[in-house]
Design a protein around this motif. Structure first.
Motif, PDB file in Angstrom:
ATOM      1  N   LEU A   4       0.863  -1.172   0.000  1.00  0.00           N
ATOM      2  CA  LEU A   4       0.000   0.000   0.000  1.00  0.00           C
ATOM      3  C   LEU A   4       0.902   1.224   0.000  1.00  0.00           C
ATOM      4  O   LEU A   4       1.673   1.431   0.932  1.00  0.00           O
ATOM      5  N   ILE A   5       0.815   2.008  -1.044  1.00  0.00           N
ATOM      6  CA  ILE A   5       1.674   3.173  -1.220  1.00  0.00           C
ATOM      7  C   ILE A   5       0.864   4.413  -0.862  1.00  0.00           C
ATOM      8  O   ILE A   5      -0.106   4.749  -1.542  1.00  0.00           O
ATOM      9  N   ILE A   6       1.266   5.066   0.220  1.00  0.00           N
ATOM     10  CA  ILE A   6       0.580   6.269   0.674  1.00  0.00           C
ATOM     11  C   ILE A   6       1.441   7.466   0.313  1.00  0.00           C
ATOM     12  O   ILE A   6       2.645   7.478   0.562  1.00  0.00           O
ATOM     13  N   GLY A   7       0.817   8.475  -0.278  1.00  0.00           N
ATOM     14  CA  GLY A   7       1.528   9.686  -0.655  1.00  0.00           C
ATOM     15  C   GLY A   7       1.307   9.988  -2.119  1.00  0.00           C
ATOM     16  O   GLY A   7       0.653   9.232  -2.841  1.00  0.00           O
ATOM     17  N   GLU A   8       1.832  11.084  -2.519  1.00  0.00           N
ATOM     18  CA  GLU A   8       1.656  11.542  -3.893  1.00  0.00           C
ATOM     19  C   GLU A   8       2.970  12.132  -4.356  1.00  0.00           C
ATOM     20  O   GLU A   8       3.737  12.653  -3.552  1.00  0.00           O
ATOM     21  N   GLY A   9       3.223  12.013  -5.642  1.00  0.00           N
ATOM     22  CA  GLY A   9       4.466  12.568  -6.159  1.00  0.00           C
ATOM     23  C   GLY A   9       4.483  12.573  -7.666  1.00  0.00           C
ATOM     24  O   GLY A   9       3.544  12.117  -8.330  1.00  0.00           O
ATOM     25  N   THR A  10       5.570  13.069  -8.195  1.00  0.00           N
ATOM     26  CA  THR A  10       5.700  13.244  -9.638  1.00  0.00           C
ATOM     27  C   THR A  10       5.861  11.915 -10.380  1.00  0.00           C
ATOM     28  O   THR A  10       5.717  11.871 -11.595  1.00  0.00           O
ATOM     29  N   GLU A  11       6.167  10.843  -9.679  1.00  0.00           N
ATOM     30  CA  GLU A  11       6.390   9.542 -10.310  1.00  0.00           C
ATOM     31  C   GLU A  11       5.130   8.681 -10.392  1.00  0.00           C
ATOM     32  O   GLU A  11       5.192   7.530 -10.816  1.00  0.00           O
ATOM     33  N   ARG A  12       3.984   9.217 -10.002  1.00  0.00           N
ATOM     34  CA  ARG A  12       2.763   8.403  -9.947  1.00  0.00           C
ATOM     35  C   ARG A  12       2.451   7.746 -11.294  1.00  0.00           C
ATOM     36  O   ARG A  12       2.176   6.552 -11.350  1.00  0.00           O
ATOM     37  N   LEU A  13       2.479   8.497 -12.373  1.00  0.00           N
ATOM     38  CA  LEU A  13       2.158   7.947 -13.691  1.00  0.00           C
ATOM     39  C   LEU A  13       3.132   6.830 -14.068  1.00  0.00           C
ATOM     40  O   LEU A  13       2.729   5.776 -14.564  1.00  0.00           O
ATOM     41  N   VAL A  14       4.412   7.032 -13.797  1.00  0.00           N
ATOM     42  CA  VAL A  14       5.429   6.009 -14.078  1.00  0.00           C
ATOM     43  C   VAL A  14       5.138   4.753 -13.258  1.00  0.00           C
ATOM     44  O   VAL A  14       5.193   3.641 -13.778  1.00  0.00           O
ATOM     45  N   LEU A  15       4.810   4.930 -11.984  1.00  0.00           N
ATOM     46  CA  LEU A  15       4.497   3.783 -11.128  1.00  0.00           C
ATOM     47  C   LEU A  15       3.268   3.042 -11.635  1.00  0.00           C
ATOM     48  O   LEU A  15       3.256   1.811 -11.677  1.00  0.00           O
ATOM     49  N   GLU A  16       2.247   3.779 -12.022  1.00  0.00           N
ATOM     50  CA  GLU A  16       1.033   3.146 -12.566  1.00  0.00           C
ATOM     51  C   GLU A  16       1.368   2.311 -13.797  1.00  0.00           C
ATOM     52  O   GLU A  16       0.888   1.184 -13.946  1.00  0.00           O
ATOM     53  N   GLN A  17       2.191   2.851 -14.671  1.00  0.00           N
ATOM     54  CA  GLN A  17       2.574   2.135 -15.890  1.00  0.00           C
ATOM     55  C   GLN A  17       3.393   0.889 -15.573  1.00  0.00           C
ATOM     56  O   GLN A  17       3.183  -0.168 -16.183  1.00  0.00           O
ATOM     57  N   GLU A  18       4.317   0.997 -14.626  1.00  0.00           N
ATOM     58  CA  GLU A  18       5.140  -0.154 -14.241  1.00  0.00           C
ATOM     59  C   GLU A  18       4.294  -1.249 -13.589  1.00  0.00           C
ATOM     60  O   GLU A  18       4.501  -2.432 -13.837  1.00  0.00           O
ATOM     61  N   ILE A  19       3.363  -0.856 -12.760  1.00  0.00           N
ATOM     62  CA  ILE A  19       2.475  -1.825 -12.116  1.00  0.00           C
ATOM     63  C   ILE A  19       1.685  -2.582 -13.171  1.00  0.00           C
ATOM     64  O   ILE A  19       1.594  -3.816 -13.130  1.00  0.00           O
ATOM     65  N   LYS A  20       1.153  -1.847 -14.127  1.00  0.00           N
ATOM     66  CA  LYS A  20       0.370  -2.474 -15.193  1.00  0.00           C
ATOM     67  C   LYS A  20       1.256  -3.355 -16.082  1.00  0.00           C
ATOM     68  O   LYS A  20       0.908  -4.493 -16.405  1.00  0.00           O
ATOM     69  N   LYS A  21       2.415  -2.849 -16.463  1.00  0.00           N
ATOM     70  CA  LYS A  21       3.343  -3.562 -17.341  1.00  0.00           C
ATOM     71  C   LYS A  21       3.738  -4.921 -16.767  1.00  0.00           C
ATOM     72  O   LYS A  21       3.879  -5.908 -17.481  1.00  0.00           O
ATOM     73  N   HIS A  22       3.914  -4.966 -15.447  1.00  0.00           N
ATOM     74  CA  HIS A  22       4.371  -6.191 -14.791  1.00  0.00           C
ATOM     75  C   HIS A  22       3.220  -6.982 -14.145  1.00  0.00           C
ATOM     76  O   HIS A  22       3.478  -7.919 -13.380  1.00  0.00           O
ATOM     77  N   HIS A  23       1.992  -6.572 -14.475  1.00  0.00           N
ATOM     78  CA  HIS A  23       0.790  -7.273 -13.992  1.00  0.00           C
ATOM     79  C   HIS A  23       0.763  -7.384 -12.470  1.00  0.00           C
ATOM     80  O   HIS A  23       0.507  -8.446 -11.913  1.00  0.00           O
ATOM     81  N   LEU A  24       1.008  -6.267 -11.813  1.00  0.00           N
ATOM     82  CA  LEU A  24       1.063  -6.240 -10.355  1.00  0.00           C
ATOM     83  C   LEU A  24      -0.126  -5.499  -9.738  1.00  0.00           C
ATOM     84  O   LEU A  24      -0.067  -5.051  -8.591  1.00  0.00           O
ATOM     85  N   GLU A  25      -1.208  -5.395 -10.486  1.00  0.00           N
ATOM     86  CA  GLU A  25      -2.384  -4.648 -10.017  1.00  0.00           C
ATOM     87  C   GLU A  25      -2.981  -5.236  -8.731  1.00  0.00           C
ATOM     88  O   GLU A  25      -3.650  -4.526  -7.982  1.00  0.00           O
ATOM     89  N   ASN A  26      -2.752  -6.510  -8.474  1.00  0.00           N
ATOM     90  CA  ASN A  26      -3.278  -7.136  -7.263  1.00  0.00           C
ATOM     91  C   ASN A  26      -2.293  -7.089  -6.094  1.00  0.00           C
ATOM     92  O   ASN A  26      -2.580  -7.617  -5.024  1.00  0.00           O
ATOM     93  N   ASN A  27      -1.134  -6.461  -6.341  1.00  0.00           N
ATOM     94  CA  ASN A  27      -0.099  -6.402  -5.311  1.00  0.00           C
ATOM     95  C   ASN A  27       0.261  -4.985  -4.876  1.00  0.00           C
ATOM     96  O   ASN A  27       0.652  -4.786  -3.736  1.00  0.00           O
ATOM     97  N   PHE A  28       0.183  -4.024  -5.796  1.00  0.00           N
ATOM     98  CA  PHE A  28       0.565  -2.645  -5.494  1.00  0.00           C
ATOM     99  C   PHE A  28      -0.639  -1.735  -5.649  1.00  0.00           C
ATOM    100  O   PHE A  28      -1.300  -1.733  -6.688  1.00  0.00           O
ATOM    101  N   PHE A  29      -0.894  -0.942  -4.596  1.00  0.00           N
ATOM    102  CA  PHE A  29      -2.045  -0.051  -4.588  1.00  0.00           C
ATOM    103  C   PHE A  29      -1.573   1.354  -4.245  1.00  0.00           C
ATOM    104  O   PHE A  29      -1.020   1.585  -3.167  1.00  0.00           O
ATOM    105  N   LEU A  30      -1.760   2.280  -5.175  1.00  0.00           N
ATOM    106  CA  LEU A  30      -1.371   3.674  -4.972  1.00  0.00           C
ATOM    107  C   LEU A  30      -2.555   4.391  -4.331  1.00  0.00           C
ATOM    108  O   LEU A  30      -3.523   4.728  -5.003  1.00  0.00           O
ATOM    109  N   LEU A  31      -2.491   4.628  -3.034  1.00  0.00           N
ATOM    110  CA  LEU A  31      -3.617   5.178  -2.290  1.00  0.00           C
ATOM    111  C   LEU A  31      -3.666   6.698  -2.308  1.00  0.00           C
ATOM    112  O   LEU A  31      -4.674   7.279  -1.928  1.00  0.00           O
TER     113      LEU A  31
END
Length: 92
Positions: A4-31
């Motif tokens: 569970l990732i709490i906070g906000e920052g300039t890397e959010r879009l990159v993190l979202e793309q990496e999570i999707k790319k590696h099929h980690l949607e059930n493991n990483f949650f950007l809150l």
């Protein structure tokens, strides 16, 4: 394992793309920002502070008070709060 990732920052879009790319949607949650992060901290099994730059982190102190295992990156003030191998780990 769930991260569970709490906070906000300039890397959010990159993190979202990496999570999707590696099929980690059930493991990483950007809150995003949370007005009260304490319920998450209380229920976590490990606290990770992956900062590049950080002043004195109140969240690290809170994790210590709650007796959580702590891993922090080697930001400038990390050694002021963590004695690596004693009350947490400092990772490069």
């Amino acid at each position: 394992m769930k991260w569970l990732i709490i906070g906000e920052g300039t890397e959010r879009l990159v993190l979202e793309q990496e999570i999707k790319k590696h099929h980690l949607e059930n493991n990483f949650f950007l809150l995003g920002l949370k007005e009260n992060p304490y319920p998450y901290l209380k229920d976590c099994s490990i606290y990770v502070q992956p900062s590049r730059y950080e002043g004195k982190s109140i969240a690290v102190d809170e994790a210590k008070i709650l007796g959580k295992p702590i891993v922090v990156t080697n930001f400038t003030t990390a050694k002021d709060q963590i004695n690596s191998g004693v009350n947490g780990l400092i990772a490069d």
